[in-house]
Design a protein around this motif. Structure first.
Motif, PDB file in Angstrom:
ATOM      1  N   VAL A  78      -5.789 -27.310 -26.219  1.00 13.98           N
ATOM      2  CA  VAL A  78      -5.744 -28.453 -25.298  1.00 13.98           C
ATOM      3  C   VAL A  78      -6.300 -29.716 -25.950  1.00 13.98           C
ATOM      4  CG1 VAL A  78      -6.755 -29.368 -23.164  1.00 13.98           C
ATOM      5  CG2 VAL A  78      -5.790 -27.079 -23.192  1.00 13.98           C
ATOM      6  N   THR A  79      -7.393 -29.580 -26.712  1.00  9.95           N
ATOM      7  CA  THR A  79      -8.061 -30.765 -27.242  1.00  9.95           C
ATOM      8  C   THR A  79      -7.565 -31.163 -28.632  1.00  9.95           C
ATOM      9  OG1 THR A  79      -9.857 -29.418 -28.150  1.00  9.95           O
ATOM     10  CG2 THR A  79     -10.190 -30.346 -25.948  1.00  9.95           C
ATOM     11  N   GLN A  80      -7.053 -30.185 -29.412  1.00  8.82           N
ATOM     12  CA  GLN A  80      -6.678 -30.516 -30.792  1.00  8.82           C
ATOM     13  C   GLN A  80      -5.276 -30.052 -31.139  1.00  8.82           C
ATOM     14  OE1 GLN A  80      -9.578 -28.760 -33.346  1.00  8.82           O
ATOM     15  NE2 GLN A  80     -11.309 -29.753 -32.357  1.00  8.82           N
ATOM     16  N   ASN A  81      -4.544 -29.586 -30.123  1.00  7.14           N
ATOM     17  CA  ASN A  81      -3.209 -29.048 -30.326  1.00  7.14           C
ATOM     18  C   ASN A  81      -3.198 -27.936 -31.379  1.00  7.14           C
ATOM     19  OD1 ASN A  81      -0.541 -28.899 -29.573  1.00  7.14           O
ATOM     20  ND2 ASN A  81       0.144 -30.323 -31.166  1.00  7.14           N
ATOM     21  N   ASN A  82      -4.316 -27.226 -31.458  1.00  4.46           N
ATOM     22  CA  ASN A  82      -4.438 -26.129 -32.408  1.00  4.46           C
ATOM     23  C   ASN A  82      -3.942 -24.841 -31.762  1.00  4.46           C
ATOM     24  OD1 ASN A  82      -5.185 -24.043 -34.082  1.00  4.46           O
ATOM     25  ND2 ASN A  82      -7.231 -24.838 -34.501  1.00  4.46           N
ATOM     26  N   ARG A  83      -2.768 -24.357 -32.242  1.00  8.23           N
ATOM     27  CA  ARG A  83      -2.165 -23.158 -31.664  1.00  8.23           C
ATOM     28  C   ARG A  83      -2.483 -21.921 -32.478  1.00  8.23           C
ATOM     29  NH1 ARG A  83       2.524 -23.996 -28.411  1.00  8.23           N
ATOM     30  NH2 ARG A  83       2.947 -26.193 -28.124  1.00  8.23           N
ATOM     31  N   ASP A  84      -3.320 -22.055 -33.481  1.00  5.99           N
ATOM     32  CA  ASP A  84      -3.553 -20.960 -34.417  1.00  5.99           C
ATOM     33  C   ASP A  84      -4.500 -19.924 -33.818  1.00  5.99           C
ATOM     34  OD1 ASP A  84      -3.893 -19.310 -36.524  1.00  5.99           O
ATOM     35  OD2 ASP A  84      -4.999 -20.742 -37.768  1.00  5.99           O
ATOM     36  N   ARG A  85      -3.922 -18.832 -33.342  1.00  2.50           N
ATOM     37  CA  ARG A  85      -4.764 -17.808 -32.728  1.00  2.50           C
ATOM     38  C   ARG A  85      -5.583 -17.056 -33.758  1.00  2.50           C
ATOM     39  NH1 ARG A  85      -3.918 -13.612 -30.381  1.00  2.50           N
ATOM     40  NH2 ARG A  85      -5.424 -13.457 -28.747  1.00  2.50           N
ATOM     41  N   ASP A  86      -5.218 -17.187 -35.032  1.00  2.00           N
ATOM     42  CA  ASP A  86      -6.014 -16.548 -36.074  1.00  2.00           C
ATOM     43  C   ASP A  86      -7.090 -17.482 -36.615  1.00  2.00           C
ATOM     44  OD1 ASP A  86      -4.673 -14.130 -35.967  1.00  2.00           O
ATOM     45  OD2 ASP A  86      -3.075 -14.886 -37.250  1.00  2.00           O
ATOM     46  N   GLY A  87      -7.084 -18.714 -36.101  1.00  3.28           N
ATOM     47  CA  GLY A  87      -8.034 -19.692 -36.591  1.00  3.28           C
ATOM     48  C   GLY A  87      -9.400 -19.529 -35.942  1.00  3.28           C
ATOM     49  N   HIS A  88     -10.334 -19.008 -36.703  1.00  7.22           N
ATOM     50  CA  HIS A  88     -11.695 -18.879 -36.188  1.00  7.22           C
ATOM     51  C   HIS A  88     -12.627 -19.638 -37.119  1.00  7.22           C
ATOM     52  CE1 HIS A  88      -9.613 -15.161 -34.673  1.00  7.22           C
ATOM     53  NE2 HIS A  88      -9.995 -15.745 -33.567  1.00  7.22           N
ATOM     54  N   GLY A  89     -12.257 -20.889 -37.394  1.00  7.84           N
ATOM     55  CA  GLY A  89     -13.013 -21.731 -38.309  1.00  7.84           C
ATOM     56  C   GLY A  89     -14.206 -22.372 -37.634  1.00  7.84           C
ATOM     57  N   PRO A  90     -14.733 -23.443 -38.263  1.00  9.24           N
ATOM     58  CA  PRO A  90     -15.938 -24.106 -37.781  1.00  9.24           C
ATOM     59  C   PRO A  90     -15.846 -24.569 -36.322  1.00  9.24           C
ATOM     60  CG  PRO A  90     -15.280 -24.996 -39.905  1.00  9.24           C
ATOM     61  CD  PRO A  90     -14.223 -24.031 -39.506  1.00  9.24           C
ATOM     62  N   GLU A  91     -14.700 -25.110 -35.911  1.00  6.02           N
ATOM     63  CA  GLU A  91     -14.557 -25.580 -34.532  1.00  6.02           C
ATOM     64  C   GLU A  91     -14.676 -24.413 -33.555  1.00  6.02           C
ATOM     65  OE1 GLU A  91     -14.119 -28.506 -32.461  1.00  6.02           O
ATOM     66  OE2 GLU A  91     -15.270 -28.982 -34.254  1.00  6.02           O
ATOM     67  N   PHE A  92     -13.984 -23.334 -33.884  1.00  6.55           N
ATOM     68  CA  PHE A  92     -14.050 -22.154 -33.024  1.00  6.55           C
ATOM     69  C   PHE A  92     -15.489 -21.654 -32.940  1.00  6.55           C
ATOM     70  CE2 PHE A  92     -13.995 -17.825 -31.748  1.00  6.55           C
ATOM     71  CZ  PHE A  92     -12.959 -17.719 -30.857  1.00  6.55           C
ATOM     72  N   CYS A  93     -16.124 -21.542 -34.101  1.00  8.74           N
ATOM     73  CA  CYS A  93     -17.489 -20.996 -34.159  1.00  8.74           C
ATOM     74  C   CYS A  93     -18.494 -21.893 -33.445  1.00  8.74           C
ATOM     75  CB  CYS A  93     -17.910 -20.749 -35.596  1.00  8.74           C
ATOM     76  SG  CYS A  93     -16.999 -19.382 -36.349  1.00  8.74           S
ATOM     77  N   LYS A  94     -18.261 -23.188 -33.486  1.00  2.83           N
ATOM     78  CA  LYS A  94     -19.141 -24.135 -32.789  1.00  2.83           C
ATOM     79  C   LYS A  94     -19.196 -23.787 -31.302  1.00  2.83           C
ATOM     80  CE  LYS A  94     -18.080 -28.477 -31.638  1.00  2.83           C
ATOM     81  NZ  LYS A  94     -17.368 -29.743 -31.952  1.00  2.83           N
TER      82      LYS A  94
END
Ligand code: ADP
Ligand code: ZN
Ligand code: ZN
Length: 172
Positions: A78-94
């Protein structure tokens, strides 16, 4: 509006979760949306990716964590148009750390209970025979201990007969 808890937030041991084996997912979603996601996920539908995995987690009362994990993905979408369900980078971890800290949950970067257990299986062997192309193992043996596949395994004889390949260590 979000419920205002009197005691420290604890969403993993609420009695209704224990009493109700199939909690109202939509209601929980809306409540978490207010509590942790600034209401930004109102337009997002709750969608099941793996019923079995959810069932396993419900059983261990981990359901809210699974839902929150998916909601973080929804937020990044919703906020970054990030559709990557495998993406568990810094934003996800935050967001994961933020919510874990506030609630005492243990949201992880794993999508299934199986994956979570799998990280402890660091010793891998692969068969060079035809079972490489066969379900369910595709020739892999993954273990937490450095114990090579051998005749001590109850399935050894079955594998010898149906495949006949040899195992070599590919990862440790
Ligand atoms: P662990 O590895 O945790 O000790 P097991 O000893 O039961 O558990 O081994 C299970 C693994 O052995 C499976 O994940 C798979 O890789 C392998 N395995 C089990 N049965 C067979 C079989 N019939 N043929 C080939 N590989 C098998
Ligand atoms: Zn994820
Ligand atoms: Zn094999």
């Amino acid at each position: 509006p979000a419920a205002q808890p009197e005691r420290p937030l604890s969403i993993v041991d609420e009695s209704w979760e224990i009493l109700d084996p199939s909690p109202d997912v939509r209601a929980m979603f809306l409540e978490f949306n207010d509590m942790f996601f600034w209401g930004k996920l109102s337009g997002v539908e709750v969608k099941w990716t793996s019923c079995v995995d959810i069932a396993v987690r419900c059983f261990f009362f981990l359901f809210p964590q699974t839902l929150l994990h998916e909601m973080i993905h929804a937020l990044l979408f919703v906020t970054q148009n990030n559709r990557d369900r495998d993406g568990h980078g810094p934003e996800f971890c935050k967001h994961m750390n933020r919510i874990n800290k506030a609630t005492g949950t243990n949201i992880t970067i794993y999508h299934s209970f199986h994956d979570e257990v799998d990280v402890y299986r660091q010793h891998w062997w692969r068969c060079n025979g035809p079972c490489q192309n066969r379900k369910p193992y595709f020739g892999y043996v993954k273990r937490a201990m450095n114990r090579a596949p051998s005749s001590l395994d109850p399935w050894w004889e079955d594998h010898r007969r149906t495949c006949g390949g040899a195992y070599t260590k590919i990862k440790e």
